[in-house]
Design an enzyme around this catalytic site. Structure first.
Site, PDB file in Angstrom:
ATOM      1  N   GLY A   3      16.892  67.009   2.699  1.00  0.00           N
ATOM      2  CA  GLY A   3      17.244  68.295   2.103  1.00  0.00           C
ATOM      3  C   GLY A   3      16.006  69.097   1.780  1.00  0.00           C
ATOM      4  N   CYS A   4      16.112  70.400   1.992  1.00  0.00           N
ATOM      5  CA  CYS A   4      14.966  71.275   1.695  1.00  0.00           C
ATOM      6  C   CYS A   4      15.496  72.628   1.245  1.00  0.00           C
ATOM      7  CB  CYS A   4      14.083  71.404   2.935  1.00  0.00           C
ATOM      8  SG  CYS A   4      12.474  72.131   2.561  1.00  0.00           S
TER       9      CYS A   4
ATOM     10  N   THR B  82      16.963  74.648  -2.600  1.00  0.00           N
ATOM     11  CA  THR B  82      16.367  75.145  -3.844  1.00  0.00           C
ATOM     12  C   THR B  82      15.351  74.162  -4.405  1.00  0.00           C
ATOM     13  OG1 THR B  82      18.496  76.196  -4.299  1.00  0.00           O
ATOM     14  CG2 THR B  82      16.938  76.049  -6.134  1.00  0.00           C
TER      15      THR B  82
ATOM     16  N   LYS C 292      23.315  64.082  -9.414  1.00  0.00           N
ATOM     17  CA  LYS C 292      24.139  63.617 -10.552  1.00  0.00           C
ATOM     18  C   LYS C 292      25.563  63.286 -10.122  1.00  0.00           C
ATOM     19  CE  LYS C 292      23.604  68.351 -10.914  1.00  0.00           C
ATOM     20  NZ  LYS C 292      22.530  69.250 -11.277  1.00  0.00           N
TER      21      LYS C 292
ATOM     22  N   VAL D 155      19.732  64.671 -14.777  1.00  0.00           N
ATOM     23  CA  VAL D 155      20.263  65.131 -16.065  1.00  0.00           C
ATOM     24  C   VAL D 155      19.245  66.032 -16.752  1.00  0.00           C
ATOM     25  CG1 VAL D 155      21.132  64.445 -18.334  1.00  0.00           C
ATOM     26  CG2 VAL D 155      21.611  63.013 -16.343  1.00  0.00           C
TER      27      VAL D 155
ATOM     28  N   ILE E 222      13.686  68.290 -18.257  1.00  0.00           N
ATOM     29  CA  ILE E 222      13.499  67.648 -19.565  1.00  0.00           C
ATOM     30  C   ILE E 222      13.445  66.136 -19.398  1.00  0.00           C
ATOM     31  CG2 ILE E 222      14.366  67.427 -21.914  1.00  0.00           C
ATOM     32  CD1 ILE E 222      16.151  69.849 -21.389  1.00  0.00           C
TER      33      ILE E 222
ATOM     34  N   GLY F  59      22.702  85.598 -11.147  1.00  0.00           N
ATOM     35  CA  GLY F  59      22.364  84.352 -10.452  1.00  0.00           C
ATOM     36  C   GLY F  59      22.408  83.115 -11.334  1.00  0.00           C
TER      37      GLY F  59
ATOM     38  N   ASP G 190      30.273  69.415 -13.952  1.00  0.00           N
ATOM     39  CA  ASP G 190      28.846  69.101 -13.865  1.00  0.00           C
ATOM     40  C   ASP G 190      28.377  68.388 -15.138  1.00  0.00           C
ATOM     41  OD1 ASP G 190      26.006  69.624 -12.757  1.00  0.00           O
ATOM     42  OD2 ASP G 190      25.945  70.583 -14.736  1.00  0.00           O
TER      43      ASP G 190
ATOM     44  N   LYS H  83      26.847  64.356 -15.951  1.00  0.00           N
ATOM     45  CA  LYS H  83      25.656  64.045 -16.744  1.00  0.00           C
ATOM     46  C   LYS H  83      26.020  63.186 -17.961  1.00  0.00           C
ATOM     47  CE  LYS H  83      23.530  68.258 -15.050  1.00  0.00           C
ATOM     48  NZ  LYS H  83      23.460  69.728 -15.252  1.00  0.00           N
TER      49      LYS H  83
HETATM   50  N1  LIG Z   1      19.200  73.549  -8.012  1.00  0.00           N
HETATM   51  C1  LIG Z   1      18.973  73.023  -9.222  1.00  0.00           C
HETATM   52  O1  LIG Z   1      18.565  73.725 -10.157  1.00  0.00           O
HETATM   53  C2  LIG Z   1      19.207  71.556  -9.459  1.00  0.00           C
HETATM   54  C3  LIG Z   1      18.911  71.003 -10.737  1.00  0.00           C
HETATM   55  C4  LIG Z   1      19.094  69.629 -10.949  1.00  0.00           C
HETATM   56  C5  LIG Z   1      19.591  68.854  -9.912  1.00  0.00           C
HETATM   57  N2  LIG Z   1      19.905  69.422  -8.707  1.00  0.00           N
HETATM   58  C6  LIG Z   1      20.435  68.562  -7.643  1.00  0.00           C
HETATM   59  O2  LIG Z   1      19.521  68.557  -6.573  1.00  0.00           O
HETATM   60  C7  LIG Z   1      20.211  68.383  -5.342  1.00  0.00           C
HETATM   61  C8  LIG Z   1      19.842  69.524  -4.385  1.00  0.00           C
HETATM   62  O3  LIG Z   1      20.195  70.745  -4.971  1.00  0.00           O
HETATM   63  P1  LIG Z   1      19.728  72.135  -4.334  1.00  0.00           P
HETATM   64  O4  LIG Z   1      20.068  73.189  -5.340  1.00  0.00           O
HETATM   65  O5  LIG Z   1      18.335  72.054  -3.850  1.00  0.00           O
HETATM   66  O6  LIG Z   1      20.740  72.251  -3.078  1.00  0.00           O
HETATM   67  P2  LIG Z   1      20.653  73.272  -1.847  1.00  0.00           P
HETATM   68  O7  LIG Z   1      19.786  74.434  -2.186  1.00  0.00           O
HETATM   69  O8  LIG Z   1      22.052  73.523  -1.422  1.00  0.00           O
HETATM   70  O9  LIG Z   1      19.896  72.440  -0.702  1.00  0.00           O
HETATM   71  C9  LIG Z   1      20.527  71.409   0.009  1.00  0.00           C
HETATM   72  C10 LIG Z   1      19.652  71.020   1.188  1.00  0.00           C
HETATM   73  O10 LIG Z   1      20.229  69.917   1.859  1.00  0.00           O
HETATM   74  C11 LIG Z   1      20.299  70.208   3.258  1.00  0.00           C
HETATM   75  N3  LIG Z   1      21.442  69.506   3.817  1.00  0.00           N
HETATM   76  C12 LIG Z   1      22.751  69.679   3.530  1.00  0.00           C
HETATM   77  N4  LIG Z   1      23.507  68.821   4.252  1.00  0.00           N
HETATM   78  C13 LIG Z   1      22.650  68.100   5.014  1.00  0.00           C
HETATM   79  C14 LIG Z   1      22.800  67.065   5.963  1.00  0.00           C
HETATM   80  N5  LIG Z   1      24.014  66.586   6.265  1.00  0.00           N
HETATM   81  N6  LIG Z   1      21.699  66.566   6.551  1.00  0.00           N
HETATM   82  C15 LIG Z   1      20.481  67.037   6.254  1.00  0.00           C
HETATM   83  N7  LIG Z   1      20.263  68.009   5.349  1.00  0.00           N
HETATM   84  C16 LIG Z   1      21.349  68.539   4.753  1.00  0.00           C
HETATM   85  C17 LIG Z   1      20.408  71.689   3.364  1.00  0.00           C
HETATM   86  O11 LIG Z   1      19.957  72.100   4.635  1.00  0.00           O
HETATM   87  P3  LIG Z   1      19.893  73.663   5.056  1.00  0.00           P
HETATM   88  O12 LIG Z   1      18.710  74.219   4.263  1.00  0.00           O
HETATM   89  O13 LIG Z   1      19.638  73.633   6.495  1.00  0.00           O
HETATM   90  O14 LIG Z   1      21.206  74.263   4.636  1.00  0.00           O
HETATM   91  C18 LIG Z   1      19.481  72.128   2.227  1.00  0.00           C
HETATM   92  O15 LIG Z   1      18.163  72.184   2.667  1.00  0.00           O
HETATM   93  C19 LIG Z   1      21.693  68.331  -5.719  1.00  0.00           C
HETATM   94  O16 LIG Z   1      22.082  66.984  -5.873  1.00  0.00           O
HETATM   95  C20 LIG Z   1      21.754  69.007  -7.062  1.00  0.00           C
HETATM   96  O17 LIG Z   1      22.822  68.582  -7.884  1.00  0.00           O
HETATM   97  C21 LIG Z   1      19.706  70.745  -8.460  1.00  0.00           C
END
Ligand SMILES: NC(=O)c1ccc[n+]([C@@H]2O[C@H](COP(=O)([O-])OP(=O)(O)OC[C@H]3O[C@@H](n4cnc5c(N)ncnc54)[C@H](OP(=O)(O)O)[C@@H]3O)[C@@H](O)[C@H]2O)c1
Ligand SMILES: NC(=O)c1ccc[n+]([C@@H]2O[C@H](COP(=O)([O-])OP(=O)(O)OC[C@H]3O[C@@H](n4cnc5c(N)ncnc54)[C@H](OP(=O)(O)O)[C@@H]3O)[C@@H](O)[C@H]2O)c1
Lengths: 427, 427
Positions: free
Chosen positions: B10-11, B13, B104, B131, B135, B186, B200, B204
């Site tokens: 994944g790459c 946010t 999570k 979680v 923090i 946003g 969500d 947690k």
């Molecule tokens: N965002 C936050 O503030 C935050 C905070 C705490 C925890 N988290 C956790 O961190 C994790 C990622 O969150 P995020 O916000 O970064 O999500 P996101 O922005 O939706 O990014 C998901 C990434 O995974 C890739 N992906 C999706 N399906 C895939 C697959 N089958 N094979 C390979 N790559 C795949 C996507 O590729 P594409 O780029 O090509 O679409 C994208 O790069 C989640 O578990 C979330 O709960 C996020």
């Protein structure tokens, strides 16, 4: 199941609670550590004192016999002070025993020597209890934020002074009265110097700075001012400006890439998260480049809270003994320099008693301008032929500010410089 | 110097920030980990999208090729969701690779399966970012407080709902308007269900409960209510009583030694440390037997703060790879049961619209008494033939309270039960 034998040096406020909790929490500690943790020897000064919950046959006055006992795996040091704590810890480490200590004074003074001995022996030296008591702050700094860049730490790390300042803020009392009250209630010691003059906070500031900036920082590096000169008027003026006075331990990276580390009273906005830390509570506010602003809040002292932190370290070490490995070693690779206090930049609030006649403000403003200290706001209040000027500066170096204050006090129109206080934590 | 090869799944946010920081902080990370940490492969869904700072030749759409690559030491999983994240992590662990994840949802659902796979392979599975984002809270719970007994955790662990509730509190707007505003800025997603309905936060809560009480707790164990039914009047009434409404993730030990774990809106006093946690900030309030009350405050989400937490875990694992050992494994020895929600005891605030005639209060009080729910205060306000009763109860079980509310709504004198809210955090 393996059994780990613990020797404890000291059995006072903190040590007696550790001894009690090792028994009370025995089943849980065993499950969590993966080993039985057994207290087998306790060193004290006076062997005749009855120690609740500690069998007499564990007690000895010969602390050296503990650190040299080949059957003992782990040492807890809760004697305090430099000597004999230092020699005892060094001997224990040299003998291959991991050590947990709560001794901030020793760590701030001779930490480097202790860390080196621990590294050489490849054992753990843990000290979460040394800063902010029960609040997990050293482990988060050393481990959770290790992938980030700490920018600044501001901590309320001394409960006694925070209690005194809270009372002054709440009831408008003078420093001496609030101190007396704190002493009567057991929040301040008979000789309150170490707390009130900021020595205790300075020790903690040094430890925090070293960890945050991966450099060696000792108590001698810390610029230090206490709270004994804070007046009821200072507190009143702060209140009127929606601010509060706190004794802060601050360490931050300067623009020149040096470490500023200092302890002094400062005004902060009542909206700042640290402002609502009251009574004897502690809190550490951390700013990191990626993580942003964080705060860690809780009990900074007390036998039982401090014992909780010691036991956390003890279990961590026990786990290493069982499953191998060792905790993170001292990290001082950055070797940053300490910034001279003169170069520290903060805002200031200056109160001047002046003659109430035309031209006074002009001459005062001239002095500030001559030292390139720029003024943010001036408030003039006065009655009859006397007036008070309250000047808030923009961010200025300590040296420019000191020179300004010196010139102000020589100005004929200025009766006296009533107070000079730093303003921190612009959010 | 050893080099550790990292593959990232994944790459988006979070992942893009991890990739950026691995380069930006390279020198520091190397010094702190004692090894070069090198990002060698990144899996995404769409390989054609340009990824700032990630060389094209690192990108693949074949995530399986990463977790099966024998040259890769560590895996970061930031895809999110259950599948394929779960299968990928399990394969990585089986292949002897340590894993850092921020997922999570997966941990709350299938954590046990993942921990078991990690234990079996004797590798690390870290998830601090899962979680409360940046923090440090899981490491303190798992390590710093391991010698203590956690009594209760109350967390504001969802930034979206805290932002909405803050806006409702500040400006008196209705829920729908505050949600719209959060979406425009946003802070909330187009489909806000996961946040607004507490899913969500429930994930947690399950993770926190499991760690705090050394037991297995899943998302299904968590009682859950969202904030979509909170009205502007609820907020106004809370304000008038010097309280504020927050969505809380709560887990505590009941008198029967079971785990209560729940997510719901609740009134807390404005003096409670959690009350001043505003906007999208998160905070976790922990009460432990020895350490007392603590609070951990900071950024709960956002790409860069979350990446900071992931990198902290990454360095911890790298240190284990270099100096041996492994982090604490899952601890579920206590195997405590989950308390049914009906047995949960809290105070309640109940607003009733009633006919303004004699005897109403008596009949209402009778219903409370019939269910042994004891009333702490009643406030009656009214104009004309309508009146409002605001009843604050003493601590009562959920089941007694539900039965009371049901009978109240059938009472002829009661027009309707306008709202029922829990009151938490008596200090
Ligand atoms: N965002 C936050 O503030 C935050 C905070 C705490 C925890 N988290 C956790 O961190 C994790 C990622 O969150 P995020 O916000 O970064 O999500 P996101 O922005 O939706 O990014 C998901 C990434 O995974 C890739 N992906 C999706 N399906 C895939 C697959 N089958 N094979 C390979 N790559 C795949 C996507 O590729 P594409 O780029 O090509 O679409 C994208 O790069 C989640 O578990 C979330 O709960 C996020
Ligand atoms: N108290 C707190 O709230 C707190 C909080 C954080 C950190 N700490 C740190 O914890 C450490 C201990 O503090 P404390 O408040 O527990 O101190 P304390 O109450 O003064 O206890 C000191 C103990 O050490 C023993 N001792 C003194 N000299 C000794 C010697 N030469 N050989 C053997 N035993 C000796 C004393 O024996 P006797 O009992 O026979 O006099 C006493 O049991 C200090 O480093 C302190 O800074 C304390």
């Amino acid at each position: 199941m393996k059994s780990l034998k613990v020797g404890m040096l000291g059995c006072g406020t903190v040590g007696s609670q550790i001894a009690r909790l090792l028994v009370a929490n025995k089943a849980d500690l065993t499950s969590r550590a993966g080993a039985q943790i057994e207290l087998v020897k306790v060193a004290v000064r006076d062997a005749k004192v009855k120690r609740d919950g500690v069998p007499d046959n564990l007690i000895t006055t010969d602390a050296n016999s503990i650190v040299n006992d080949p059957n003992i795996d782990l040492i807890i040091e809760v004697i305090g002070g430099i000597s004999p704590a230092k020699e005892l810890i060094l001997t224990a480490l040299k003998n291959g025993k991991s050590v947990v200590t709560a001794n901030k004074a020793l760590l701030a003074k001779d930490g480097a020597e202790l860390y080196e001995a621990a590294n050489k022996a490849n054992v753990d030296l843990y000290y979460e209890a040394a800063v902010a008591g029960a609040i997990p702050i050293l482990r988060p700094l050393r481990e959770s934020l290790v992938g980030d860049q700490v920018i600044r730490i501001m901590g309320i790390v001394n409960g006694t002074t925070n209690y005194i300042l809270t009372k002054m803020d709440e009831s408008g009392t003078a420093f001496a009265d609030a101190l007396k009250q704190a002493q009567d209630l057991g929040f301040a010691e008979a000789d309150p110097t170490a707390d009130v003059e900021g020595f205790d906070a300075a020790d903690k500031a040094a430890i925090l700075a070293g960890l945050a900036f991966h450099s060696r920082v000792t108590d001698k590096d810390v610029y230090r001012e206490g709270i004994s000169k804070i007046t009821a008027t200072d507190v009143k003026v702060a209140k009127a400006m929606e601010m509060v006075i706190k004794l802060l331990a601050i360490t931050e990276l300067t623009a020149a890439g040096e470490i500023s580390v200092r302890v002094h009273p400062a005004l902060i906005s009542r909206n700042h998260p640290l402002a609502s830390v009251r009574e004897s509570y502690n809190a550490v506010f951390v700013e990191a480049k990626s993580a942003g602003q964080m705060m860690f809040y809780g009990r900074g002292a007390g036998g039982e809270p401090t014992a909780s932190a010691v036991l956390g370290d003890l279990v961590a070490i026990a786990r290493h003994k069982i499953s191998g490995g060792i905790g993170p070693k001292e990290s001082d690779y950055a070797s940053l320099k300490i910034a001279p206090i003169g170069q520290t930049k903060t805002k200031y609030l200056i109160r001047l008693n002046v003659a109430d006649k035309p031209g006074v403000l002009e001459s005062v403003a001239h002095v500030f301008a001559a030292h390139s200290v720029s003024i943010q706001t001036v408030r003039q209040t006065g009655a009859g032929d006397k007036a008070e000027l309250i000047v808030m500066t923009h961010s200025s170096t300590e040296s420019a500010l000191s020179a300004t204050v010196k010139d102000l006090s020589n100005l004929p129109a200025v009766t006296d410089v009533a107070s000079v206080l730093r303003v921190e934590g612009a959010m």
